[in-house]
Design a protein around this motif. Structure first.
Motif, PDB file in Angstrom:
ATOM      1  N   ARG A   1     -25.765  -6.873  -4.342  1.00  0.00           N
ATOM      2  CA  ARG A   1     -24.688  -5.946  -3.307  1.00  0.00           C
ATOM      3  C   ARG A   1     -23.459  -7.080  -3.387  1.00  0.00           C
ATOM      4  O   ARG A   1     -21.912  -6.293  -2.470  1.00  0.00           O
ATOM      5  CB  ARG A   1     -24.993  -5.553  -1.943  1.00  0.00           C
ATOM      6  N   ALA A   2     -23.049  -8.102  -2.485  1.00  0.00           N
ATOM      7  CA  ALA A   2     -21.964  -8.759  -2.435  1.00  0.00           C
ATOM      8  C   ALA A   2     -20.957  -8.312  -3.706  1.00  0.00           C
ATOM      9  O   ALA A   2     -19.835  -8.105  -3.892  1.00  0.00           O
ATOM     10  CB  ALA A   2     -22.495 -10.158  -1.992  1.00  0.00           C
ATOM     11  N   VAL A   3     -22.154  -9.053  -5.282  1.00  0.00           N
ATOM     12  CA  VAL A   3     -20.667  -8.515  -6.223  1.00  0.00           C
ATOM     13  C   VAL A   3     -20.496  -6.926  -6.351  1.00  0.00           C
ATOM     14  O   VAL A   3     -19.225  -7.400  -7.268  1.00  0.00           O
ATOM     15  CB  VAL A   3     -21.709  -9.401  -7.203  1.00  0.00           C
ATOM     16  N   THR A   4     -21.484  -6.069  -6.099  1.00  0.00           N
ATOM     17  CA  THR A   4     -20.661  -4.902  -6.466  1.00  0.00           C
ATOM     18  C   THR A   4     -19.750  -4.413  -5.603  1.00  0.00           C
ATOM     19  O   THR A   4     -18.622  -4.243  -6.083  1.00  0.00           O
ATOM     20  CB  THR A   4     -21.809  -3.864  -6.157  1.00  0.00           C
ATOM     21  N   GLY A   5     -19.533  -5.263  -4.339  1.00  0.00           N
ATOM     22  CA  GLY A   5     -18.503  -4.871  -3.355  1.00  0.00           C
ATOM     23  C   GLY A   5     -17.235  -5.753  -3.631  1.00  0.00           C
ATOM     24  O   GLY A   5     -16.043  -5.209  -4.076  1.00  0.00           O
ATOM     25  N   ILE A   6     -17.077  -6.817  -4.664  1.00  0.00           N
ATOM     26  CA  ILE A   6     -16.237  -7.696  -4.854  1.00  0.00           C
ATOM     27  C   ILE A   6     -15.402  -6.980  -6.071  1.00  0.00           C
ATOM     28  O   ILE A   6     -14.815  -6.950  -6.197  1.00  0.00           O
ATOM     29  CB  ILE A   6     -16.719  -8.912  -5.666  1.00  0.00           C
ATOM     30  N   ALA A   7     -16.669  -6.604  -7.054  1.00  0.00           N
ATOM     31  CA  ALA A   7     -16.031  -5.528  -7.986  1.00  0.00           C
ATOM     32  C   ALA A   7     -15.386  -4.421  -7.456  1.00  0.00           C
ATOM     33  O   ALA A   7     -14.481  -4.458  -8.513  1.00  0.00           O
ATOM     34  CB  ALA A   7     -17.658  -5.606  -9.141  1.00  0.00           C
ATOM     35  N   GLY A   8     -15.419  -3.544  -6.772  1.00  0.00           N
ATOM     36  CA  GLY A   8     -14.915  -2.625  -6.187  1.00  0.00           C
ATOM     37  C   GLY A   8     -14.123  -3.036  -5.717  1.00  0.00           C
ATOM     38  O   GLY A   8     -12.918  -2.303  -6.003  1.00  0.00           O
ATOM     39  N   ILE A   9     -13.420  -4.205  -5.060  1.00  0.00           N
ATOM     40  CA  ILE A   9     -11.966  -4.338  -4.744  1.00  0.00           C
ATOM     41  C   ILE A   9     -10.948  -4.321  -5.831  1.00  0.00           C
ATOM     42  O   ILE A   9     -10.770  -4.087  -6.045  1.00  0.00           O
ATOM     43  CB  ILE A   9     -12.131  -5.899  -4.014  1.00  0.00           C
ATOM     44  N   LEU A  10     -11.963  -4.984  -6.621  1.00  0.00           N
ATOM     45  CA  LEU A  10     -10.974  -5.951  -7.983  1.00  0.00           C
ATOM     46  C   LEU A  10     -10.572  -4.764  -9.198  1.00  0.00           C
ATOM     47  O   LEU A  10      -9.824  -4.086  -9.294  1.00  0.00           O
ATOM     48  CB  LEU A  10     -11.779  -6.573  -8.764  1.00  0.00           C
ATOM     49  N   ILE A  11     -11.283  -3.646  -8.693  1.00  0.00           N
ATOM     50  CA  ILE A  11     -11.399  -2.224  -9.647  1.00  0.00           C
ATOM     51  C   ILE A  11     -10.508  -2.055  -8.622  1.00  0.00           C
ATOM     52  O   ILE A  11      -9.561  -1.031  -9.775  1.00  0.00           O
ATOM     53  CB  ILE A  11     -13.002  -1.320  -9.615  1.00  0.00           C
ATOM     54  N   VAL A  12     -10.036  -1.323  -7.524  1.00  0.00           N
ATOM     55  CA  VAL A  12      -9.507  -0.832  -6.611  1.00  0.00           C
ATOM     56  C   VAL A  12      -7.989  -1.013  -6.824  1.00  0.00           C
ATOM     57  O   VAL A  12      -6.568  -0.201  -7.036  1.00  0.00           O
ATOM     58  CB  VAL A  12      -9.622  -0.591  -5.338  1.00  0.00           C
ATOM     59  N   ILE A  13      -7.777  -2.427  -6.474  1.00  0.00           N
ATOM     60  CA  ILE A  13      -6.563  -3.537  -6.982  1.00  0.00           C
ATOM     61  C   ILE A  13      -6.102  -3.260  -8.414  1.00  0.00           C
ATOM     62  O   ILE A  13      -4.978  -3.090  -8.895  1.00  0.00           O
ATOM     63  CB  ILE A  13      -6.508  -5.078  -7.145  1.00  0.00           C
ATOM     64  N   LEU A  14      -6.941  -3.098  -9.571  1.00  0.00           N
ATOM     65  CA  LEU A  14      -6.559  -3.056 -10.725  1.00  0.00           C
ATOM     66  C   LEU A  14      -6.548  -1.151 -10.862  1.00  0.00           C
ATOM     67  O   LEU A  14      -5.214  -1.597 -11.889  1.00  0.00           O
ATOM     68  CB  LEU A  14      -7.818  -2.996 -12.015  1.00  0.00           C
ATOM     69  N   ALA A  15      -7.154  -1.143 -10.115  1.00  0.00           N
ATOM     70  CA  ALA A  15      -6.251   0.631 -11.016  1.00  0.00           C
ATOM     71  C   ALA A  15      -5.113   1.401 -10.172  1.00  0.00           C
ATOM     72  O   ALA A  15      -4.028   1.873 -10.850  1.00  0.00           O
ATOM     73  CB  ALA A  15      -7.689   2.212 -10.097  1.00  0.00           C
ATOM     74  N   VAL A  16      -4.810   0.110  -8.903  1.00  0.00           N
ATOM     75  CA  VAL A  16      -3.281   1.333  -8.260  1.00  0.00           C
ATOM     76  C   VAL A  16      -2.570   0.175  -8.846  1.00  0.00           C
ATOM     77  O   VAL A  16      -1.060   0.778  -9.183  1.00  0.00           O
ATOM     78  CB  VAL A  16      -3.478   0.590  -6.201  1.00  0.00           C
ATOM     79  N   TRP A  17      -2.478  -0.829  -9.377  1.00  0.00           N
ATOM     80  CA  TRP A  17      -1.552  -1.265 -10.121  1.00  0.00           C
ATOM     81  C   TRP A  17      -1.048  -0.987 -11.312  1.00  0.00           C
ATOM     82  O   TRP A  17      -0.544  -0.612 -11.714  1.00  0.00           O
ATOM     83  CB  TRP A  17      -2.157  -2.506 -10.582  1.00  0.00           C
ATOM     84  N   SER A  18      -1.893  -0.246 -11.953  1.00  0.00           N
ATOM     85  CA  SER A  18      -1.877   0.067 -13.554  1.00  0.00           C
ATOM     86  C   SER A  18      -1.102   1.321 -13.506  1.00  0.00           C
ATOM     87  O   SER A  18      -0.469   1.864 -14.399  1.00  0.00           O
ATOM     88  CB  SER A  18      -2.715  -0.009 -13.766  1.00  0.00           C
ATOM     89  N   TRP A  19      -1.555   2.007 -12.188  1.00  0.00           N
ATOM     90  CA  TRP A  19      -1.128   3.400 -12.559  1.00  0.00           C
ATOM     91  C   TRP A  19       0.283   3.746 -11.883  1.00  0.00           C
ATOM     92  O   TRP A  19       1.232   4.094 -11.975  1.00  0.00           O
ATOM     93  CB  TRP A  19      -1.577   4.361 -10.599  1.00  0.00           C
ATOM     94  N   ILE A  20       0.755   2.308 -10.351  1.00  0.00           N
ATOM     95  CA  ILE A  20       1.957   1.976 -10.231  1.00  0.00           C
ATOM     96  C   ILE A  20       2.827   1.702 -12.024  1.00  0.00           C
ATOM     97  O   ILE A  20       4.023   1.951 -12.615  1.00  0.00           O
ATOM     98  CB  ILE A  20       2.444   0.484  -9.918  1.00  0.00           C
ATOM     99  N   LEU A  21       2.769   0.826 -12.774  1.00  0.00           N
ATOM    100  CA  LEU A  21       3.226   0.539 -14.548  1.00  0.00           C
ATOM    101  C   LEU A  21       3.415   1.387 -15.057  1.00  0.00           C
ATOM    102  O   LEU A  21       4.349   2.012 -15.573  1.00  0.00           O
ATOM    103  CB  LEU A  21       1.927  -1.360 -14.321  1.00  0.00           C
ATOM    104  N   TYR A  22       1.821   2.040 -15.182  1.00  0.00           N
ATOM    105  CA  TYR A  22       1.523   2.757 -16.788  1.00  0.00           C
ATOM    106  C   TYR A  22       1.672   4.549 -16.346  1.00  0.00           C
ATOM    107  O   TYR A  22       0.422   4.877 -17.368  1.00  0.00           O
ATOM    108  CB  TYR A  22       0.502   1.703 -17.751  1.00  0.00           C
ATOM    109  N   SER A  23       1.575   4.672 -15.388  1.00  0.00           N
ATOM    110  CA  SER A  23       1.153   6.829 -14.847  1.00  0.00           C
ATOM    111  C   SER A  23       1.586   7.170 -16.159  1.00  0.00           C
ATOM    112  O   SER A  23       0.892   8.217 -16.101  1.00  0.00           O
ATOM    113  CB  SER A  23       1.688   6.381 -13.589  1.00  0.00           C
ATOM    114  N   LYS A  24       2.446   7.242 -16.687  1.00  0.00           N
ATOM    115  CA  LYS A  24       2.895   8.007 -17.553  1.00  0.00           C
ATOM    116  C   LYS A  24       2.267   7.145 -19.512  1.00  0.00           C
ATOM    117  O   LYS A  24       2.753   8.083 -19.887  1.00  0.00           O
ATOM    118  CB  LYS A  24       4.790   7.863 -17.994  1.00  0.00           C
ATOM    119  N   VAL A  25       1.691   6.488 -19.164  1.00  0.00           N
ATOM    120  CA  VAL A  25       0.904   6.131 -20.886  1.00  0.00           C
ATOM    121  C   VAL A  25      -0.010   6.879 -20.672  1.00  0.00           C
ATOM    122  O   VAL A  25      -1.065   7.484 -19.326  1.00  0.00           O
ATOM    123  CB  VAL A  25       0.791   5.193 -20.512  1.00  0.00           C
ATOM    124  N   SER A  26      -0.791   7.556 -21.938  1.00  0.00           N
ATOM    125  CA  SER A  26      -2.084   8.466 -21.937  1.00  0.00           C
ATOM    126  C   SER A  26      -3.126   7.465 -21.791  1.00  0.00           C
ATOM    127  O   SER A  26      -2.746   6.406 -22.139  1.00  0.00           O
ATOM    128  CB  SER A  26      -1.468   9.133 -23.561  1.00  0.00           C
TER     129      SER A  26
END
Length: 300
Positions: free
Chosen positions: A62-87
């Motif tokens: 559960r703890a590692v899954t929680g850490i993974a969830g936090i990293l995924i949110v950061i990765l997704a938001v960061w990628s959206w900001i930089l590359y939202s126009k990319v297919s």
């Protein structure tokens, strides 16, 4: 900053792989109730008394899954900001968050309320999709920030359709394997290649479930070999297609060998975990091929 984004993508992909293996550890050690019927807390505590192996395994997962969830949110938001126009980027950003949440919710429901074998098997499949979305998003980040080129091999329409169907079939095979595990059918057949000395056992039985999984896996091996032969003949200059089709065969053979050893060692934990590890790698490799099959050729 782009270097750190690439590092985050790789790190998140690795931790998602760890989450899947730890989930397999929970299942194969019978630790699903290591925190009782409490979720997301463990026995009503943020950090429980880790005086039981089952509690330690479930809480760590559960703890590692929680850490993974936090990293995924950061990765997704960061990628959206930089590359939202990319297919694919918006789709994958939403997918990474959606599937990791769905994975956690299914896991939580399995803890709180008894679930059928069909639903429990689905949990593993959702975990693999979550892993694949992170992996593909990381690939796009490398394409955009480092390689400055979109990987879109000139595949024939027939081969594209073939790769899509192969990926769908892989998911069916994986689900059948998870179903075998969650119906306690891993030792339904106590020998190999026969099943309890029979060529064809009763299909509506633990032996029949495992036998069906074997047949499906055998067809997959043949399919992957055909894919590689086709790639060798027509796409040797497309390095990604050639090497991924070859890699998929090697991983599948390792996966099959670990599955056979699960039977011969009567479910030794190390081989059970290896089986999950190899199927996750195979899912990742075919996810890449799936993307190449359905994306359009487009230069940066």
């Amino acid at each position: 900053m782009l270097k750190w984004l690439r590092f985050l993508g790789v790190a998140t992909s690795i931790i998602m792989l760890i989450v899947i293996i730890m989930g397999a550890l929970v299942t194969n050690t019978g630790s699903a109730q290591g925190c009782g019927h409490h979720w997301p807390l463990c026995y009503g505590q943020v950090v429980p008394d880790l005086n039981s192996d089952h509690t330690w395994i479930e809480f760590s997962h559960r703890a590692v899954t929680g850490i993974a969830g936090i990293l995924i949110v950061i990765l997704a938001v960061w990628s959206w900001i930089l590359y939202s126009k990319v297919s694919w980027v918006k789709f994958l950003c939403i997918g990474t968050i959606f599937f990791v949440v769905l994975q956690a919710v299914l896991g939580g429901l399995a803890v709180i309320w008894p679930q059928s074998s069909f639903i429990l098997a689905l949990h593993f499949g959702i975990s693999l999709i979550s892993f694949a979305t992170v992996l593909l998003l990381t690939l796009i980040i490398y394409e955009q920030s480092k390689w400055k080129a979109v990987i879109a091999p000139p595949l024939s329409k027939g081969f594209r359709v073939n790769l899509v169907l192969c990926f769908i079939y892989l998911y069916i095979v994986i689900y059948s394997g998870a179903f075998v595990r969650h119906t306690d059918s891993s030792l339904g057949c106590l020998d190999f290649p026969l099943c309890n000395g029979q060529l064809i056992p009763p299909l509506l039985s633990r032996a029949g479930f495992q036998y069906t999984h074997r047949l499906l896996a055998g067809v997959l091996v043949i399919w992957l070999i055909i894919n590689f032969i086709h790639a060798f003949r027509y796409y040797r200059n497309s390095g990604w297609v050639y090497w991924l089709t070859l890699l998929s065969i090697l991983i599948t053979l390792c996966q099959a060998a670990s599955g056979v050893m699960v039977i011969f060692t009567r479910m030794q934990l190390s081989f059970l975990l290896l089986h999950s590890f190899f199927v996750t790698l195979l899912f990742g490799a075919l996810s890449f091929l799936l993307m190449f099959a359905i994306r359009k050729t487009k230069a940066l």
